[in-house]
Design a protein around this motif. Structure first.
Motif, PDB file in Angstrom:
ATOM      1  N   ARG A 103       0.870  -1.183   0.000  1.00  0.00           N
ATOM      2  CA  ARG A 103       0.000   0.000   0.000  1.00  0.00           C
ATOM      3  C   ARG A 103       0.903   1.227   0.000  1.00  0.00           C
ATOM      4  NH1 ARG A 103      -5.304   1.463   3.547  1.00  0.00           N
ATOM      5  NH2 ARG A 103      -5.099   3.675   3.190  1.00  0.00           N
ATOM      6  N   ALA A 104       0.829   2.019  -1.040  1.00  0.00           N
ATOM      7  CA  ALA A 104       1.795   3.112  -1.245  1.00  0.00           C
ATOM      8  C   ALA A 104       1.708   4.189  -0.176  1.00  0.00           C
ATOM      9  CB  ALA A 104       1.584   3.732  -2.623  1.00  0.00           C
ATOM     10  N   ASP A 105       0.510   4.375   0.417  1.00  0.00           N
ATOM     11  CA  ASP A 105       0.387   5.455   1.410  1.00  0.00           C
ATOM     12  C   ASP A 105       0.499   4.933   2.839  1.00  0.00           C
ATOM     13  OD1 ASP A 105      -1.946   4.046   1.556  1.00  0.00           O
ATOM     14  OD2 ASP A 105      -3.252   5.807   1.651  1.00  0.00           O
ATOM     15  N   ARG A 106       1.086   3.753   2.998  1.00  0.00           N
ATOM     16  CA  ARG A 106       1.242   3.220   4.356  1.00  0.00           C
ATOM     17  C   ARG A 106       2.580   3.684   4.916  1.00  0.00           C
ATOM     18  NH1 ARG A 106       0.015  -2.760   4.149  1.00  0.00           N
ATOM     19  NH2 ARG A 106       2.078  -2.959   3.262  1.00  0.00           N
ATOM     20  N   VAL A 107       2.623   3.885   6.255  1.00  0.00           N
ATOM     21  CA  VAL A 107       3.898   4.230   6.887  1.00  0.00           C
ATOM     22  C   VAL A 107       4.203   3.202   7.966  1.00  0.00           C
ATOM     23  CG1 VAL A 107       2.801   5.913   8.468  1.00  0.00           C
ATOM     24  CG2 VAL A 107       5.249   6.010   8.056  1.00  0.00           C
ATOM     25  N   LEU A 108       5.441   2.747   7.956  1.00  0.00           N
ATOM     26  CA  LEU A 108       5.926   1.855   9.010  1.00  0.00           C
ATOM     27  C   LEU A 108       6.917   2.638   9.871  1.00  0.00           C
ATOM     28  CD1 LEU A 108       6.521  -0.914  10.407  1.00  0.00           C
ATOM     29  CD2 LEU A 108       8.233  -1.305   8.621  1.00  0.00           C
ATOM     30  N   LEU A 109       6.583   2.807  11.152  1.00  0.00           N
ATOM     31  CA  LEU A 109       7.514   3.420  12.100  1.00  0.00           C
ATOM     32  C   LEU A 109       8.113   2.274  12.894  1.00  0.00           C
ATOM     33  CD1 LEU A 109       5.635   5.838  11.367  1.00  0.00           C
ATOM     34  CD2 LEU A 109       5.843   6.591  13.713  1.00  0.00           C
ATOM     35  N   SER A 110       9.395   2.030  12.700  1.00  0.00           N
ATOM     36  CA  SER A 110       9.973   0.851  13.331  1.00  0.00           C
ATOM     37  C   SER A 110      11.045   1.247  14.336  1.00  0.00           C
ATOM     38  CB  SER A 110      10.550  -0.073  12.253  1.00  0.00           C
ATOM     39  OG  SER A 110      10.743  -1.361  12.799  1.00  0.00           O
ATOM     40  N   GLY A 111      11.068   0.509  15.444  1.00  0.00           N
ATOM     41  CA  GLY A 111      11.950   0.852  16.555  1.00  0.00           C
ATOM     42  C   GLY A 111      13.421   0.745  16.212  1.00  0.00           C
ATOM     43  N   SER A 112      14.202   1.574  16.866  1.00  0.00           N
ATOM     44  CA  SER A 112      15.653   1.507  16.842  1.00  0.00           C
ATOM     45  C   SER A 112      16.104   2.356  18.027  1.00  0.00           C
ATOM     46  CB  SER A 112      16.212   2.047  15.521  1.00  0.00           C
ATOM     47  OG  SER A 112      17.633   1.916  15.507  1.00  0.00           O
ATOM     48  N   ALA A 113      17.398   2.587  18.145  1.00  0.00           N
ATOM     49  CA  ALA A 113      17.882   3.383  19.271  1.00  0.00           C
ATOM     50  C   ALA A 113      19.112   4.174  18.835  1.00  0.00           C
ATOM     51  CB  ALA A 113      18.218   2.478  20.454  1.00  0.00           C
ATOM     52  N   VAL A 114      19.414   5.216  19.595  1.00  0.00           N
ATOM     53  CA  VAL A 114      20.595   6.027  19.278  1.00  0.00           C
ATOM     54  C   VAL A 114      21.873   5.198  19.381  1.00  0.00           C
ATOM     55  CG1 VAL A 114      19.617   8.282  19.852  1.00  0.00           C
ATOM     56  CG2 VAL A 114      20.623   6.861  21.663  1.00  0.00           C
ATOM     57  N   GLY A 115      21.786   4.055  20.075  1.00  0.00           N
ATOM     58  CA  GLY A 115      22.928   3.154  20.171  1.00  0.00           C
ATOM     59  C   GLY A 115      23.375   2.624  18.818  1.00  0.00           C
ATOM     60  N   VAL A 116      22.546   2.806  17.788  1.00  0.00           N
ATOM     61  CA  VAL A 116      22.912   2.324  16.449  1.00  0.00           C
ATOM     62  C   VAL A 116      24.213   2.987  15.973  1.00  0.00           C
ATOM     63  CG1 VAL A 116      21.615   4.040  15.089  1.00  0.00           C
ATOM     64  CG2 VAL A 116      21.943   1.726  14.183  1.00  0.00           C
ATOM     65  N   LEU A 259      28.478  -6.119  35.513  1.00  0.00           N
ATOM     66  CA  LEU A 259      27.503  -6.243  34.417  1.00  0.00           C
ATOM     67  C   LEU A 259      28.076  -6.855  33.150  1.00  0.00           C
ATOM     68  CD1 LEU A 259      25.845  -2.717  34.733  1.00  0.00           C
ATOM     69  CD2 LEU A 259      25.011  -4.876  35.683  1.00  0.00           C
ATOM     70  N   GLY A 260      29.385  -7.014  33.099  1.00  0.00           N
ATOM     71  CA  GLY A 260      30.005  -7.539  31.876  1.00  0.00           C
ATOM     72  C   GLY A 260      29.761  -6.605  30.698  1.00  0.00           C
ATOM     73  N   GLU A 261      29.451  -7.208  29.538  1.00  0.00           N
ATOM     74  CA  GLU A 261      29.309  -6.425  28.299  1.00  0.00           C
ATOM     75  C   GLU A 261      28.152  -5.415  28.374  1.00  0.00           C
ATOM     76  OE1 GLU A 261      29.082  -9.147  25.036  1.00  0.00           O
ATOM     77  OE2 GLU A 261      28.991  -7.545  23.530  1.00  0.00           O
ATOM     78  N   LEU A 262      27.152  -5.735  29.182  1.00  0.00           N
ATOM     79  CA  LEU A 262      25.999  -4.831  29.336  1.00  0.00           C
ATOM     80  C   LEU A 262      26.448  -3.442  29.821  1.00  0.00           C
ATOM     81  CD1 LEU A 262      22.928  -4.245  29.608  1.00  0.00           C
ATOM     82  CD2 LEU A 262      22.939  -5.558  31.717  1.00  0.00           C
ATOM     83  N   SER A 263      27.609  -3.395  30.513  1.00  0.00           N
ATOM     84  CA  SER A 263      28.106  -2.102  31.016  1.00  0.00           C
ATOM     85  C   SER A 263      28.419  -1.135  29.865  1.00  0.00           C
ATOM     86  CB  SER A 263      29.354  -2.297  31.886  1.00  0.00           C
ATOM     87  OG  SER A 263      30.392  -2.857  31.107  1.00  0.00           O
ATOM     88  N   ASP A 264      28.617  -1.666  28.644  1.00  0.00           N
ATOM     89  CA  ASP A 264      28.826  -0.783  27.472  1.00  0.00           C
ATOM     90  C   ASP A 264      27.696   0.239  27.353  1.00  0.00           C
ATOM     91  OD1 ASP A 264      31.046  -2.138  26.738  1.00  0.00           O
ATOM     92  OD2 ASP A 264      30.167  -3.154  25.003  1.00  0.00           O
ATOM     93  N   LEU A 265      26.467  -0.218  27.660  1.00  0.00           N
ATOM     94  CA  LEU A 265      25.294   0.664  27.528  1.00  0.00           C
ATOM     95  C   LEU A 265      25.425   1.879  28.430  1.00  0.00           C
ATOM     96  CD1 LEU A 265      21.912  -1.292  27.538  1.00  0.00           C
ATOM     97  CD2 LEU A 265      23.041  -0.178  25.619  1.00  0.00           C
ATOM     98  N   LEU A 266      26.060   1.678  29.594  1.00  0.00           N
ATOM     99  CA  LEU A 266      26.152   2.756  30.589  1.00  0.00           C
ATOM    100  C   LEU A 266      27.405   3.601  30.422  1.00  0.00           C
ATOM    101  CD1 LEU A 266      25.116   0.634  33.711  1.00  0.00           C
ATOM    102  CD2 LEU A 266      23.666   2.095  32.305  1.00  0.00           C
ATOM    103  N   LEU A 267      28.441   3.009  29.819  1.00  0.00           N
ATOM    104  CA  LEU A 267      29.746   3.681  29.793  1.00  0.00           C
ATOM    105  C   LEU A 267      30.076   4.333  28.455  1.00  0.00           C
ATOM    106  CD1 LEU A 267      31.732   0.977  31.815  1.00  0.00           C
ATOM    107  CD2 LEU A 267      31.072   3.272  32.591  1.00  0.00           C
ATOM    108  N   THR A 268      29.221   4.112  27.461  1.00  0.00           N
ATOM    109  CA  THR A 268      29.449   4.750  26.160  1.00  0.00           C
ATOM    110  C   THR A 268      28.219   5.598  25.827  1.00  0.00           C
ATOM    111  OG1 THR A 268      28.448   2.944  24.901  1.00  0.00           O
ATOM    112  CG2 THR A 268      30.819   2.767  25.347  1.00  0.00           C
ATOM    113  N   GLY A 269      28.345   6.453  24.810  1.00  0.00           N
ATOM    114  CA  GLY A 269      27.191   7.292  24.509  1.00  0.00           C
ATOM    115  C   GLY A 269      27.290   7.972  23.162  1.00  0.00           C
ATOM    116  N   GLN A 270      26.315   8.795  22.896  1.00  0.00           N
ATOM    117  CA  GLN A 270      26.232   9.514  21.625  1.00  0.00           C
ATOM    118  C   GLN A 270      25.735  10.932  21.923  1.00  0.00           C
ATOM    119  OE1 GLN A 270      24.170   6.867  22.350  1.00  0.00           O
ATOM    120  NE2 GLN A 270      25.527   5.290  21.612  1.00  0.00           N
ATOM    121  N   ARG A 271      26.378  11.905  21.314  1.00  0.00           N
ATOM    122  CA  ARG A 271      25.927  13.307  21.478  1.00  0.00           C
ATOM    123  C   ARG A 271      24.963  13.588  20.315  1.00  0.00           C
ATOM    124  NH1 ARG A 271      30.150  18.314  21.957  1.00  0.00           N
ATOM    125  NH2 ARG A 271      28.699  19.848  22.819  1.00  0.00           N
TER     126      ARG A 271
END
Ligand SMILES: NC(=O)c1ccc[n+]([C@@H]2O[C@H](COP(=O)([O-])OP(=O)(O)OC[C@H]3O[C@@H](n4cnc5c(N)ncnc54)[C@H](OP(=O)(O)O)[C@@H]3O)[C@@H](O)[C@H]2O)c1
Length: 297
Positions: A103-116, A259-271
């Motif tokens: 459908r040409a007039d359909r819009v899909l808003l799909s999740g993502s995060a600034v972590g990309v 936290l192991g690798e999960l700590s990346d989420l807390l210790l890195t970032g994006q401006r």
């Protein structure tokens, strides 16, 4: 519009659905448990199987938010698989279903995060920045976005919601941080220099309504306020708002050990900058963290 939503029972869905209802949209939910969804919104249509929905070309918009909570458990191999599958595989299944009735007039808003974007240090980061991070969260978001983009042939527009930390009084990060900070045990994480793009839940909802209406908006869109702060500034602002000291930093090595690798989420970032939204005239009700915290706490 008739809108289909996945991941509706989560934090963002709980803000988004009332606003979409108020704007007069008809909402269908694809959820794991229709009973749970009906307990929240008895008046909405909720199904657990796509074939229980009306035909795909009867939906003008799809908002895809489903995904296992990213920071809820250690990133073991099986947890990583669950995080990927609940986003990427689910998005593929959704897009295959949508492609049955383009459908040409359909819009899909799909999740993502600034972590990309991966860890971009203090470099200003808008939607044109490369998404070449080598960490798990960056690869997860990249593959999640790629799964949604397969839908471009079947929908007029695909929007990738590159979301920052959603600030809400109802849950999420702010609720988790509130207890230690209220007890005066708050502080920066690591050296505190990592940026934390954030967005007030109300602005997230306003941005989604704006994107639904503005057909010029497509592709990646940063959903974050125009004034991201470092973790140090965030900790100070939260402590100040709660009239508590901010004197207990958590060293990076402790977070890594705990936290192991999960700590990346807390210790890195994006401006991150919400360039795509502001270029099209979107304005934030809560542009600074002080305004957002003042409203929420
Ligand atoms: N909140 C934030 O700060 C933030 C920031 C960046 C990105 N995001 C992303 O935005 C999306 C929505 O965020 P949120 O905060 O509302 O998340 P949430 O509160 O964790 O809710 C996510 C929803 O996804 C569904 N879900 C969970 N596990 C699933 C599984 N194994 N299979 C299928 N569906 C599953 C559930 O919905 P049902 O039970 O209704 O099916 C759940 O309510 C998430 O994908 C998240 O990664 C959020």
């Amino acid at each position: 519009m008739r809108i289909l939503i996945t991941g509706a029972t989560g934090l963002i869905g709980s803000h988004l659905i009332p606003a979409l209802q108020q704007a007069g949209h008809t909402i269908w939910l694809w959820v794991r448990s229709p009973a749970k969804a009906h307990a929240l919104w008895p008046e909405l249509h909720a199904v657990s199987q796509l074939d229980q929905l009306p035909a795909p070309d009867t939906f003008q918009a799809v908002i895809n938010l489903a995904g296992e909570p990213i920071a809820a458990k250690h990133w073991t191999a099986s947890r990583k698989q669950a995080l990927r599958s609940s986003r990427i595989d689910l998005t593929r299944v959704l897009c295959e279903w949508l492609s049955k009735a383009p459908r040409a007039d359909r819009v899909l808003l799909s999740g993502s995060a600034v972590g990309v974007y991966g860890d971009t240090g203090d470099q200003l980061t808008n939607e044109k920045a490369p998404t070449t991070g080598t960490d798990f969260a960056s690869a997860l978001c990249r593959d999640w976005e790629a799964a949604a983009l397969t839908q471009t042939t079947a929908a007029g527009r695909v929007v990738l919601l590159r979301t920052g930390l959603v600030l809400s009084g109802a849950g999420g990060l702010l609720k988790q941080m509130r207890l230690p900070f209220s007890l005066g045990l708050g502080g920066r994480l690591g050296n505190g220099g990592q940026f934390m793009p954030w967005i007030h839940a109300q602005d997230y909802v306003r941005a989604v309504l704006f994107i639904l209406d503005d057909h010029r908006l497509k592709g990646p869109i940063n959903l974050c306020a125009p004034n991201p702060v470092t973790n140090r500034e965030f900790a100070r602002a939260l402590a100040q708002q709660l009239h508590r000291p901010c004197i207990f930093p958590v060293p990076a090595w402790i977070l890594r050990a705990a936290l192991g690798e999960l700590s990346d989420l807390l210790l890195t970032g994006q401006r991150c900058q919400p360039a795509a939204l502001t270029e099209k005239g979107f304005t934030f009700e809560f542009a600074t963290l002080a305004e957002a915290l003042d409203n929420l706490l």
